[in-house]
Design a protein around this motif. Structure first.
Motif, PDB file in Angstrom:
ATOM      1  N   PRO A   1       0.621  -1.112   0.059  1.00 27.79           N
ATOM      2  CA  PRO A   1      -0.241   0.164   0.016  1.00 27.79           C
ATOM      3  C   PRO A   1       0.756   1.302  -0.114  1.00 27.79           C
TER       4      PRO A   1
ATOM      5  N   HIS B   1       2.486   1.576  -3.841  1.00 31.08           N
ATOM      6  CA  HIS B   1       1.552   2.132  -4.451  1.00 31.08           C
ATOM      7  C   HIS B   1       1.279   3.692  -4.003  1.00 31.08           C
TER       8      HIS B   1
ATOM      9  N   SER C   1       0.422   0.371   6.208  1.00 35.21           N
ATOM     10  CA  SER C   1      -0.440  -0.813   5.410  1.00 35.21           C
ATOM     11  C   SER C   1      -1.888  -0.650   5.957  1.00 35.21           C
TER      12      SER C   1
ATOM     13  N   ARG D   1      -4.498   1.917   5.482  1.00 32.71           N
ATOM     14  CA  ARG D   1      -5.346   3.575   4.336  1.00 32.71           C
ATOM     15  C   ARG D   1      -5.027   4.380   5.150  1.00 32.71           C
TER      16      ARG D   1
ATOM     17  N   VAL E   1      -4.418   8.272  -1.728  1.00 29.71           N
ATOM     18  CA  VAL E   1      -4.232   6.909  -1.338  1.00 29.71           C
ATOM     19  C   VAL E   1      -5.435   6.336  -2.757  1.00 29.71           C
TER      20      VAL E   1
ATOM     21  N   SER F   1      -3.967   5.455  -5.232  1.00 30.82           N
ATOM     22  CA  SER F   1      -3.227   4.272  -4.997  1.00 30.82           C
ATOM     23  C   SER F   1      -3.268   3.364  -5.029  1.00 30.82           C
ATOM     24  N   GLU F   2      -4.851   2.445  -5.236  1.00 32.93           N
ATOM     25  CA  GLU F   2      -6.043   1.670  -5.491  1.00 32.93           C
ATOM     26  C   GLU F   2      -5.632   1.790  -6.704  1.00 32.93           C
TER      27      GLU F   2
END
Length: 204
Positions: free
Chosen positions: A91, A94, A125, A127, A145, A148-149
Motif C-alpha cells: 500500500p 503504491h 499498510s 489506508r 490513496v 494508489s488503489e
C-alpha cells in the motif's frame, strides 16, 4: 545532471537511516534522485537474500545495535523494535507511485512512511494512516490513496521491481549511479565520491 536511482522498501530501517544523507549528497552534487519503491519480498527471493526479520537471533541482535549507532550519527530518532515491522509494504509503495504519477516529488512522503515505521509506530499498510501521512507532508492524502488503489500504481511497482532485479539489487536500500550498484546506506560515501570524481573529470 547525474541521476541516482534509489531502489528501496518503505519499511527498510537502513533506507530510513540513509534517506537524509542521500538527499544531502544529491543536493551537494547537483544530482537528481530517481525514487523506485519495490516489492521487497520479490527482490529478496530473486537475489537469494533472507528477510531481516527471518535472520538469526545473533544477526538481529547486532542489527539493533547497529541501527542505534547509525541513528545517533545521522541525528534521527529510531526504535529498535518497531510495533509494525515487518508489514505489508505494497500500500505504501503504491501511494508513492501514485504521487510520482501526479508529478509530485515523493521525497518527503517517502521519509514520512519510513519514519512512521521506525520512529512513530504507525502501521503503513493501513489506508487511514497513509492518508494521514500524506496530509502531514502537504499532499492531498485522500486523493492520493484513491489513486494508489489503481492498476496503474500496482503496475509501476512491478516495473520498479523488475528493474531492480535486472540491476542486480538484492536488498534495500540500493543505489545505482552510472551503472554501478551500491548496496546499503553505509555505502553512500562511495556514491558521493563517484559524483565528485565525475565532476572532476568534467572539469578537465
Amino acid at each position: 545532471m547525474p541521476e541516482i536511482t534509489c531502489y528501496f522498501s518503505p519499511q527498510s530501517g537502513y533506507a530510513y537511516l540513509g534517506h537524509p544523507r542521500l538527499v544531502a549528497i544529491a543536493r551537494e552534487h547537483g544530482a537528481s534522485i530517481l525514487w523506485r519503491p519495490v516489492d521487497i519480498l520479490k527482490v529478496f527471493a530473486e537475489g537469494g537474500s533472507t528477510a531481516p526479520a527471518k535472520q538469526s537471533p545473533v544477526r538481529n541482535a547486532y542489527r539493533k545495535q547497529d541501527i542505534v549507532r547509525w541513528a545517533r550519527l545521522r541525528g534521527i530518532p529510531i526504535t529498535t523494535e518497531p510495533a509494525f515491522w515487518p508489514t505489508n509494504t505494497l500500500p505504501a509503495c503504491h501511494l508513492i507511485a501514485a504521487a510520482q504519477a501526479e508529478g509530485i516529488d515523493p521525497e518527503a512522503l517517502i521519509f514520512a512512511c519510513l519514519g512512521a515505521v521506525w520512529a512513530r509506530d504507525i502501521q503503513i499498510s493501513d489506508r487511514a494512516n497513509l492518508i494521514r501521512l500524506a496530509d502531514e507532508v502537504g499532499l492531498d492524502g485522500a486523493r492520493l490513496v484513491e489513486l494508489s488503489e489503481s492498476v496503474a500504481a500496482a503496475e509501476q511497482i512491478q516495473r520498479n521491481t523488475v528493474a531492480a532485479i535486472e540491476a542486480g539489487v538484492f536488498g534495500s536500500p540500493s543505489y545505482v549511479l552510472n551503472g554501478q550498484l551500491y548496496f546499503g546506506q553505509d555505502r553512500l560515501d562511495f556514491v558521493a565520491a563517484a559524483l565528485a570524481a565525475g565532476e572532476a573529470g568534467a572539469a578537465l
